[in-house]
Motif scaffolding. Sequence first.
Motif, PDB file in Angstrom:
ATOM      1  N   LEU A   1     -46.188  43.371 -22.401  1.00 52.23           N
ATOM      2  CA  LEU A   1     -46.699  42.865 -23.599  1.00 52.23           C
ATOM      3  C   LEU A   1     -45.653  42.293 -24.756  1.00 52.23           C
ATOM      4  O   LEU A   1     -45.731  41.473 -25.260  1.00 52.23           O
ATOM      5  CB  LEU A   1     -47.437  44.237 -24.472  1.00 52.23           C
ATOM      6  N   GLU A   2     -44.613  43.551 -24.557  1.00 55.63           N
ATOM      7  CA  GLU A   2     -43.340  42.977 -25.378  1.00 55.63           C
ATOM      8  C   GLU A   2     -42.636  41.705 -24.767  1.00 55.63           C
ATOM      9  O   GLU A   2     -42.096  41.054 -25.545  1.00 55.63           O
ATOM     10  CB  GLU A   2     -42.279  44.281 -25.291  1.00 55.63           C
ATOM     11  N   ALA A   3     -42.307  41.562 -23.553  1.00 61.47           N
ATOM     12  CA  ALA A   3     -42.002  40.463 -22.769  1.00 61.47           C
ATOM     13  C   ALA A   3     -42.733  38.998 -23.388  1.00 61.47           C
ATOM     14  O   ALA A   3     -42.020  38.171 -23.801  1.00 61.47           O
ATOM     15  CB  ALA A   3     -41.723  40.338 -21.520  1.00 61.47           C
ATOM     16  N   HIS A   4     -43.908  39.260 -23.192  1.00 61.72           N
ATOM     17  CA  HIS A   4     -44.996  38.074 -23.431  1.00 61.72           C
ATOM     18  C   HIS A   4     -44.975  37.700 -25.081  1.00 61.72           C
ATOM     19  O   HIS A   4     -44.652  36.812 -25.438  1.00 61.72           O
ATOM     20  CB  HIS A   4     -46.343  38.531 -23.068  1.00 61.72           C
ATOM     21  N   PHE A   5     -45.380  38.742 -25.729  1.00 61.00           N
ATOM     22  CA  PHE A   5     -45.625  38.535 -27.181  1.00 61.00           C
ATOM     23  C   PHE A   5     -44.270  38.394 -28.092  1.00 61.00           C
ATOM     24  O   PHE A   5     -44.347  38.098 -29.192  1.00 61.00           O
ATOM     25  CB  PHE A   5     -46.414  39.603 -27.859  1.00 61.00           C
ATOM     26  N   GLY A   6     -42.975  39.056 -27.591  1.00 62.88           N
ATOM     27  CA  GLY A   6     -41.886  39.086 -28.244  1.00 62.88           C
ATOM     28  C   GLY A   6     -41.318  37.276 -28.491  1.00 62.88           C
ATOM     29  O   GLY A   6     -40.600  37.326 -29.232  1.00 62.88           O
ATOM     30  N   GLN A   7     -41.883  36.476 -27.785  1.00 62.23           N
ATOM     31  CA  GLN A   7     -41.606  35.078 -28.016  1.00 62.23           C
ATOM     32  C   GLN A   7     -42.189  34.551 -29.216  1.00 62.23           C
ATOM     33  O   GLN A   7     -41.710  33.573 -29.705  1.00 62.23           O
ATOM     34  CB  GLN A   7     -42.057  34.216 -26.820  1.00 62.23           C
ATOM     35  N   TYR A   8     -43.182  35.354 -29.866  1.00 61.85           N
ATOM     36  CA  TYR A   8     -43.791  34.795 -31.113  1.00 61.85           C
ATOM     37  C   TYR A   8     -43.107  35.239 -32.387  1.00 61.85           C
ATOM     38  O   TYR A   8     -43.307  34.822 -33.507  1.00 61.85           O
ATOM     39  CB  TYR A   8     -45.232  35.249 -31.073  1.00 61.85           C
ATOM     40  N   GLY A   9     -42.465  36.552 -32.117  1.00 58.55           N
ATOM     41  CA  GLY A   9     -41.606  37.068 -33.371  1.00 58.55           C
ATOM     42  C   GLY A   9     -41.206  38.649 -32.983  1.00 58.55           C
ATOM     43  O   GLY A   9     -41.523  39.115 -31.836  1.00 58.55           O
ATOM     44  N   THR A  10     -40.990  39.401 -34.024  1.00 57.33           N
ATOM     45  CA  THR A  10     -40.494  40.728 -33.991  1.00 57.33           C
ATOM     46  C   THR A  10     -41.474  41.586 -33.680  1.00 57.33           C
ATOM     47  O   THR A  10     -42.484  41.743 -34.509  1.00 57.33           O
ATOM     48  CB  THR A  10     -39.519  41.163 -35.072  1.00 57.33           C
ATOM     49  N   ILE A  11     -41.462  42.347 -32.636  1.00 53.86           N
ATOM     50  CA  ILE A  11     -42.472  43.364 -32.251  1.00 53.86           C
ATOM     51  C   ILE A  11     -42.260  44.729 -32.964  1.00 53.86           C
ATOM     52  O   ILE A  11     -40.970  45.189 -32.518  1.00 53.86           O
ATOM     53  CB  ILE A  11     -42.884  43.591 -30.891  1.00 53.86           C
ATOM     54  N   THR A  12     -42.975  45.305 -33.667  1.00 52.47           N
ATOM     55  CA  THR A  12     -42.778  46.720 -34.147  1.00 52.47           C
ATOM     56  C   THR A  12     -43.275  47.856 -33.448  1.00 52.47           C
ATOM     57  O   THR A  12     -42.720  49.012 -33.403  1.00 52.47           O
ATOM     58  CB  THR A  12     -43.096  46.817 -35.779  1.00 52.47           C
ATOM     59  N   ASP A  13     -44.453  47.536 -32.745  1.00 49.39           N
ATOM     60  CA  ASP A  13     -44.995  48.385 -31.801  1.00 49.39           C
ATOM     61  C   ASP A  13     -45.970  47.567 -30.735  1.00 49.39           C
ATOM     62  O   ASP A  13     -46.374  46.733 -31.055  1.00 49.39           O
ATOM     63  CB  ASP A  13     -45.889  49.379 -32.520  1.00 49.39           C
ATOM     64  N   SER A  14     -45.970  48.354 -29.508  1.00 48.10           N
ATOM     65  CA  SER A  14     -46.869  47.902 -28.753  1.00 48.10           C
ATOM     66  C   SER A  14     -47.526  49.119 -27.836  1.00 48.10           C
ATOM     67  O   SER A  14     -46.811  49.855 -27.596  1.00 48.10           O
ATOM     68  CB  SER A  14     -46.345  46.797 -27.800  1.00 48.10           C
ATOM     69  N   VAL A  15     -48.696  49.019 -27.375  1.00 47.75           N
ATOM     70  CA  VAL A  15     -49.352  49.947 -26.405  1.00 47.75           C
ATOM     71  C   VAL A  15     -50.305  49.566 -25.308  1.00 47.75           C
ATOM     72  O   VAL A  15     -51.073  48.384 -25.954  1.00 47.75           O
ATOM     73  CB  VAL A  15     -49.857  51.004 -27.352  1.00 47.75           C
ATOM     74  N   VAL A  16     -50.369  50.130 -24.277  1.00 49.83           N
ATOM     75  CA  VAL A  16     -51.335  49.878 -23.445  1.00 49.83           C
ATOM     76  C   VAL A  16     -52.151  51.032 -23.326  1.00 49.83           C
ATOM     77  O   VAL A  16     -51.435  51.884 -23.319  1.00 49.83           O
ATOM     78  CB  VAL A  16     -51.097  49.313 -21.986  1.00 49.83           C
ATOM     79  N   MET A  17     -53.415  51.106 -23.600  1.00 49.04           N
ATOM     80  CA  MET A  17     -54.274  52.359 -23.676  1.00 49.04           C
ATOM     81  C   MET A  17     -54.465  53.070 -22.303  1.00 49.04           C
ATOM     82  O   MET A  17     -55.050  52.234 -21.666  1.00 49.04           O
ATOM     83  CB  MET A  17     -55.382  52.205 -24.674  1.00 49.04           C
ATOM     84  N   PHE A  18     -54.357  54.156 -22.169  1.00 54.13           N
ATOM     85  CA  PHE A  18     -54.701  54.986 -21.101  1.00 54.13           C
ATOM     86  C   PHE A  18     -55.340  56.270 -21.563  1.00 54.13           C
ATOM     87  O   PHE A  18     -55.450  56.770 -22.540  1.00 54.13           O
ATOM     88  CB  PHE A  18     -53.408  55.481 -20.329  1.00 54.13           C
TER      89      PHE A  18
END
Length: 137
Positions: free
Chosen positions: A53-70
Amino acid sequence: SRDLFARRAPSRRQVARPASLGSRPGPWLHGLGSTMAKLFLGGVSPNTQKEDLEAHFGQYGTITDSVVMFKDGRHRGFGFVTFAEDEAADAVLAEPQVIHERVIDVKRAVPGNEAPPPKYISGAGGGGFGGGFAGGG
């Protein structure tokens, strides 16, 4: 007879922030002066991890949090990503997102108590027969 008086509800800007949420602005204030934006990511592949998620969406801007739910060690098929800038979230929403060869459903996140109920697939769990007593004889 009762007299009724129309009154305008206060805007969200006029409502005091709950003390329990602290002083830092967060995604709950989306569109109300906050610059952070949290997105819901549905239909995520079981192979997708937080780093993806961070690699993919990081191209759009600064990520402050990401999570995949388990839950109980099992991948739940959805996650969240939070951007520091609202513009980054707008850019993500403006085009289809594909991770691990799967188009994912991206929406603005809403608080759990405001989320719509889950959709159930017709026929799931009931064999498609309505689950009623068929009778016979």
